[in-house]
Design a protein around this motif. Sequence first.
Motif, PDB file in Angstrom:
ATOM      1  N   ARG A  22      11.952   1.432  31.374  1.00 40.15           N
ATOM      2  CA  ARG A  22      11.884   1.786  29.736  1.00 40.15           C
ATOM      3  C   ARG A  22      12.006   0.595  29.015  1.00 40.15           C
ATOM      4  NH1 ARG A  22      16.686   2.455  26.088  1.00 40.15           N
ATOM      5  NH2 ARG A  22      15.726   3.880  24.480  1.00 40.15           N
ATOM      6  N   ALA A  23      12.773  -0.658  29.655  1.00 32.76           N
ATOM      7  CA  ALA A  23      12.488  -1.895  28.869  1.00 32.76           C
ATOM      8  C   ALA A  23      11.150  -2.614  28.880  1.00 32.76           C
ATOM      9  CB  ALA A  23      13.831  -2.879  29.719  1.00 32.76           C
ATOM     10  N   GLU A  24      10.717  -2.496  30.073  1.00 39.29           N
ATOM     11  CA  GLU A  24       9.160  -2.933  30.059  1.00 39.29           C
ATOM     12  C   GLU A  24       8.007  -2.444  29.018  1.00 39.29           C
ATOM     13  OE1 GLU A  24       7.949  -2.417  34.060  1.00 39.29           O
ATOM     14  OE2 GLU A  24       9.382  -4.488  34.635  1.00 39.29           O
ATOM     15  N   ARG A  25       8.211  -1.034  28.907  1.00 37.13           N
ATOM     16  CA  ARG A  25       7.506  -0.193  27.840  1.00 37.13           C
ATOM     17  C   ARG A  25       7.905  -0.850  26.442  1.00 37.13           C
ATOM     18  NH1 ARG A  25       8.849   4.259  31.110  1.00 37.13           N
ATOM     19  NH2 ARG A  25      10.551   4.902  29.489  1.00 37.13           N
ATOM     20  N   MET A  26       9.163  -0.747  26.168  1.00 28.91           N
ATOM     21  CA  MET A  26       9.539  -1.232  24.888  1.00 28.91           C
ATOM     22  C   MET A  26       9.169  -2.705  24.742  1.00 28.91           C
ATOM     23  SD  MET A  26      13.550   0.112  24.578  1.00 28.91           S
ATOM     24  CE  MET A  26      13.871  -0.476  22.930  1.00 28.91           C
ATOM     25  N   ALA A  27       9.039  -3.508  25.638  1.00 29.63           N
ATOM     26  CA  ALA A  27       8.603  -4.986  25.583  1.00 29.63           C
ATOM     27  C   ALA A  27       7.100  -5.028  25.204  1.00 29.63           C
ATOM     28  CB  ALA A  27       8.984  -5.657  26.755  1.00 29.63           C
ATOM     29  N   ARG A  28       6.345  -4.052  25.475  1.00 28.52           N
ATOM     30  CA  ARG A  28       5.090  -3.934  25.151  1.00 28.52           C
ATOM     31  C   ARG A  28       4.659  -3.434  23.768  1.00 28.52           C
ATOM     32  NH1 ARG A  28       4.199  -2.194  30.786  1.00 28.52           N
ATOM     33  NH2 ARG A  28       4.328  -0.176  30.038  1.00 28.52           N
ATOM     34  N   ASP A  29       5.647  -2.794  23.057  1.00 28.89           N
ATOM     35  CA  ASP A  29       5.353  -2.254  21.922  1.00 28.89           C
ATOM     36  C   ASP A  29       5.591  -3.149  20.734  1.00 28.89           C
ATOM     37  OD1 ASP A  29       5.486  -0.233  19.693  1.00 28.89           O
ATOM     38  OD2 ASP A  29       7.745   0.407  19.832  1.00 28.89           O
ATOM     39  N   PRO A  30       4.585  -3.216  19.943  1.00 26.84           N
ATOM     40  CA  PRO A  30       4.372  -4.072  18.994  1.00 26.84           C
ATOM     41  C   PRO A  30       5.751  -4.086  17.919  1.00 26.84           C
ATOM     42  CG  PRO A  30       2.384  -2.927  18.990  1.00 26.84           C
ATOM     43  CD  PRO A  30       3.273  -2.301  19.974  1.00 26.84           C
ATOM     44  N   LYS A  35      10.590  -6.513  15.866  1.00 28.34           N
ATOM     45  CA  LYS A  35      12.069  -6.714  15.706  1.00 28.34           C
ATOM     46  C   LYS A  35      12.703  -7.931  16.193  1.00 28.34           C
ATOM     47  CE  LYS A  35      12.566  -1.642  15.259  1.00 28.34           C
ATOM     48  NZ  LYS A  35      13.031  -0.569  15.686  1.00 28.34           N
ATOM     49  N   ALA A  36      12.264  -8.089  17.360  1.00 30.46           N
ATOM     50  CA  ALA A  36      12.800  -9.056  18.127  1.00 30.46           C
ATOM     51  C   ALA A  36      12.311 -10.375  17.660  1.00 30.46           C
ATOM     52  CB  ALA A  36      12.351  -9.035  19.788  1.00 30.46           C
ATOM     53  N   ARG A  37      11.339 -10.809  17.173  1.00 28.22           N
ATOM     54  CA  ARG A  37      11.013 -12.168  16.592  1.00 28.22           C
ATOM     55  C   ARG A  37      11.553 -12.087  15.464  1.00 28.22           C
ATOM     56  NH1 ARG A  37       5.633 -10.226  17.623  1.00 28.22           N
ATOM     57  NH2 ARG A  37       4.657 -10.968  19.416  1.00 28.22           N
TER      58      ARG A  37
END
Length: 53
Positions: A22-30, A35-37
């Motif tokens: 799930r975390a890997e999928r979220m990391a690929r989401d623009p 939001k993280a940036r």
Amino acid sequence: MALVDRIKRFLASPKGQQARARAERMARDPRTQAKARGLLARFKGGGKGRRPM
């Protein structure tokens, strides 16, 4: 038990593997990346342009 050992055991479990996927999928989401940036920019920016909370 050390925290690192508990984390390793969790990640090796089926539930931990689901969380990792799930975390890997979220990391690929623009949108998630944006939001993280934004959060990082807020913390790195220091006092410049801060909005009152």
